[in-house]
Motif scaffolding. Structure first.
Motif, PDB file in Angstrom:
ATOM      1  N   ILE A  17       0.847  -1.190   0.000  1.00 41.24           N
ATOM      2  CA  ILE A  17       0.000   0.000   0.000  1.00 41.24           C
ATOM      3  C   ILE A  17       0.879   1.235   0.000  1.00 41.24           C
ATOM      4  O   ILE A  17       1.779   1.365   0.840  1.00 41.24           O
ATOM      5  CB  ILE A  17      -0.926   0.016   1.241  1.00 41.24           C
ATOM      6  CG1 ILE A  17      -1.848  -1.203   1.234  1.00 41.24           C
ATOM      7  CG2 ILE A  17      -1.727   1.305   1.296  1.00 41.24           C
ATOM      8  CD1 ILE A  17      -2.681  -1.337   2.495  1.00 41.24           C
ATOM      9  N   ASN A  18       0.635   2.120  -0.943  1.00 38.60           N
ATOM     10  CA  ASN A  18       1.253   3.440  -0.951  1.00 38.60           C
ATOM     11  C   ASN A  18       0.188   4.442  -0.534  1.00 38.60           C
ATOM     12  O   ASN A  18      -0.741   4.720  -1.304  1.00 38.60           O
ATOM     13  CB  ASN A  18       1.800   3.787  -2.330  1.00 38.60           C
ATOM     14  CG  ASN A  18       3.012   2.951  -2.704  1.00 38.60           C
ATOM     15  OD1 ASN A  18       3.573   2.256  -1.862  1.00 38.60           O
ATOM     16  ND2 ASN A  18       3.413   3.007  -3.949  1.00 38.60           N
ATOM     17  N   ALA A  19       0.300   4.949   0.678  1.00 37.29           N
ATOM     18  CA  ALA A  19      -0.720   5.847   1.222  1.00 37.29           C
ATOM     19  C   ALA A  19      -0.293   7.294   1.054  1.00 37.29           C
ATOM     20  O   ALA A  19       0.682   7.751   1.669  1.00 37.29           O
ATOM     21  CB  ALA A  19      -0.962   5.534   2.689  1.00 37.29           C
ATOM     22  N   TYR A  20      -1.008   8.012   0.198  1.00 38.87           N
ATOM     23  CA  TYR A  20      -0.779   9.450   0.006  1.00 38.87           C
ATOM     24  C   TYR A  20      -1.779  10.232   0.861  1.00 38.87           C
ATOM     25  O   TYR A  20      -2.636   9.638   1.543  1.00 38.87           O
ATOM     26  CB  TYR A  20      -0.939   9.806  -1.468  1.00 38.87           C
ATOM     27  CG  TYR A  20       0.063   9.149  -2.373  1.00 38.87           C
ATOM     28  CD1 TYR A  20       1.228   9.813  -2.751  1.00 38.87           C
ATOM     29  CD2 TYR A  20      -0.152   7.857  -2.838  1.00 38.87           C
ATOM     30  CE1 TYR A  20       2.161   9.201  -3.588  1.00 38.87           C
ATOM     31  CE2 TYR A  20       0.774   7.242  -3.676  1.00 38.87           C
ATOM     32  CZ  TYR A  20       1.924   7.913  -4.038  1.00 38.87           C
ATOM     33  OH  TYR A  20       2.846   7.311  -4.864  1.00 38.87           O
TER      34      TYR A  20
ATOM     35  N   GLY B 237       4.405  -5.352  -8.667  1.00 38.79           N
ATOM     36  CA  GLY B 237       4.950  -4.140  -9.252  1.00 38.79           C
ATOM     37  C   GLY B 237       3.956  -3.299 -10.027  1.00 38.79           C
ATOM     38  O   GLY B 237       4.341  -2.277 -10.615  1.00 38.79           O
ATOM     39  N   ASN B 238       2.682  -3.690 -10.037  1.00 37.16           N
ATOM     40  CA  ASN B 238       1.656  -2.945 -10.766  1.00 37.16           C
ATOM     41  C   ASN B 238       0.602  -2.403  -9.810  1.00 37.16           C
ATOM     42  O   ASN B 238       0.244  -3.064  -8.824  1.00 37.16           O
ATOM     43  CB  ASN B 238       0.976  -3.842 -11.803  1.00 37.16           C
ATOM     44  CG  ASN B 238       1.949  -4.357 -12.835  1.00 37.16           C
ATOM     45  OD1 ASN B 238       2.736  -3.599 -13.380  1.00 37.16           O
ATOM     46  ND2 ASN B 238       1.897  -5.660 -13.097  1.00 37.16           N
ATOM     47  N   CYS B 239       0.087  -1.221 -10.111  1.00 35.80           N
ATOM     48  CA  CYS B 239      -1.002  -0.652  -9.326  1.00 35.80           C
ATOM     49  C   CYS B 239      -2.299  -1.329  -9.751  1.00 35.80           C
ATOM     50  O   CYS B 239      -2.771  -1.135 -10.880  1.00 35.80           O
ATOM     51  CB  CYS B 239      -1.087   0.862  -9.540  1.00 35.80           C
ATOM     52  SG  CYS B 239      -2.416   1.648  -8.599  1.00 35.80           S
TER      53      CYS B 239
ATOM     54  N   ILE C 228      -4.975   6.274  -1.790  1.00 32.91           N
ATOM     55  CA  ILE C 228      -4.045   5.172  -1.587  1.00 32.91           C
ATOM     56  C   ILE C 228      -3.980   4.352  -2.873  1.00 32.91           C
ATOM     57  O   ILE C 228      -4.961   4.259  -3.623  1.00 32.91           O
ATOM     58  CB  ILE C 228      -4.437   4.263  -0.398  1.00 32.91           C
ATOM     59  CG1 ILE C 228      -5.676   3.428  -0.731  1.00 32.91           C
ATOM     60  CG2 ILE C 228      -4.646   5.062   0.866  1.00 32.91           C
ATOM     61  CD1 ILE C 228      -5.883   2.271   0.218  1.00 32.91           C
ATOM     62  N   GLU C 229      -2.809   3.792  -3.123  1.00 33.76           N
ATOM     63  CA  GLU C 229      -2.615   2.893  -4.246  1.00 33.76           C
ATOM     64  C   GLU C 229      -2.191   1.536  -3.706  1.00 33.76           C
ATOM     65  O   GLU C 229      -1.392   1.451  -2.772  1.00 33.76           O
ATOM     66  CB  GLU C 229      -1.541   3.433  -5.198  1.00 33.76           C
ATOM     67  CG  GLU C 229      -1.925   4.747  -5.862  1.00 33.76           C
ATOM     68  CD  GLU C 229      -0.812   5.288  -6.737  1.00 33.76           C
ATOM     69  OE1 GLU C 229       0.273   4.651  -6.773  1.00 33.76           O
ATOM     70  OE2 GLU C 229      -1.009   6.339  -7.376  1.00 33.76           O
TER      71      GLU C 229
END
Length: 214
Positions: A56-59, A69-71, A63-64
């Motif tokens: 999880i990439n939390a902005y 390696g793929n969203c 979030i993505e």
């Protein structure tokens, strides 16, 4: 000063790409195709259910969720607690295999669908006993914009047509250039056609000769 900068510029290292300003967290996908972040759960496509290697990439605003390696999913970030954030499209492939389960599917029941969609769903479910037509309708969003599909669905509801093929027909009429549409068929004929009535006298003669009488 300018000349010195030009000389120094030749020795400068290339600029490194910007680093994403996000909090990175490892996560697992549960059997409901959800990943947990803080106190909330976010959906991913059902084919990833059971994976243990999601990231999880939390902005700040969204979030993505990345796998291999793929969203694979992107959601607006919720700062409330104990929320389930669904994307209906993530569940359509699984529901297509079990169309009768749509009546109990939380992602569909919680989706804020337009009134025309709700009417289409209710009528098609009543008529066919399953949600296959509605699922196929929702999958059309993979090809067309929400606004375009909504207009097509409204036209179908008005004409009491409750199949996904009917929606696709209206989408075709709305999106294809006039030049690619087939010309209307003209049924007027330039010359009249006369069909000669058949004669059965040869068969009568055969019967008179007794060839087919046993």
């Amino acid at each position: 000063m300018g000349e010195r900068f030009l000389l120094e510029k030749q020795q400068l290292l290339p600029i490194i790409g910007t680093h994403p300003c996000a909090r990175k967290v490892r996560a697992s996908v549960n059997s409901l195709s959800l990943v947990n972040f803080e106190t909330n759960a976010y959906s991913v496509p059902t084919r990833y259910a059971g994976r243990k290697d999601a990231q999880i990439n939390a902005y700040v605003n969204h979030i993505e969720i990345n796998i291999d390696g793929n969203c694979v999913a992107k959601h607006e970030r919720s700062y409330e607690k104990l929320q389930e954030i669904f994307e209906v499209d993530h569940y359509l492939d699984e529901l297509e295999r079990k169309p009768r389960a749509i009546q109990h599917a939380r992602p569909v029941r919680r989706a804020n669908l337009p009134p025309s969609y709700q009417e289409f769903y209710k009528r098609s479910l009543s008529k066919y006993g399953h949600g296959k037509e509605f699922i196929q309708l929702l999958k059309l969003h993979r090809e067309f914009t929400m606004e375009t599909v909504e207009r097509a669905v409204a036209s179908c509801v008005k004409e009491q047509l409750y199949t996904a093929d009917s929606v696709r027909h209206y989408l075709y009429l709305m999106t294809q250039p006039e030049a690619t549409k087939p010309a209307p068929i003209k049924y007027e004929m330039e010359q009249s056609v006369t069909v000669k009535a058949p004669t059965f006298s040869p068969y009568d003669q055969l019967l008179q000769k007794g060839r087919y009488i046993h």
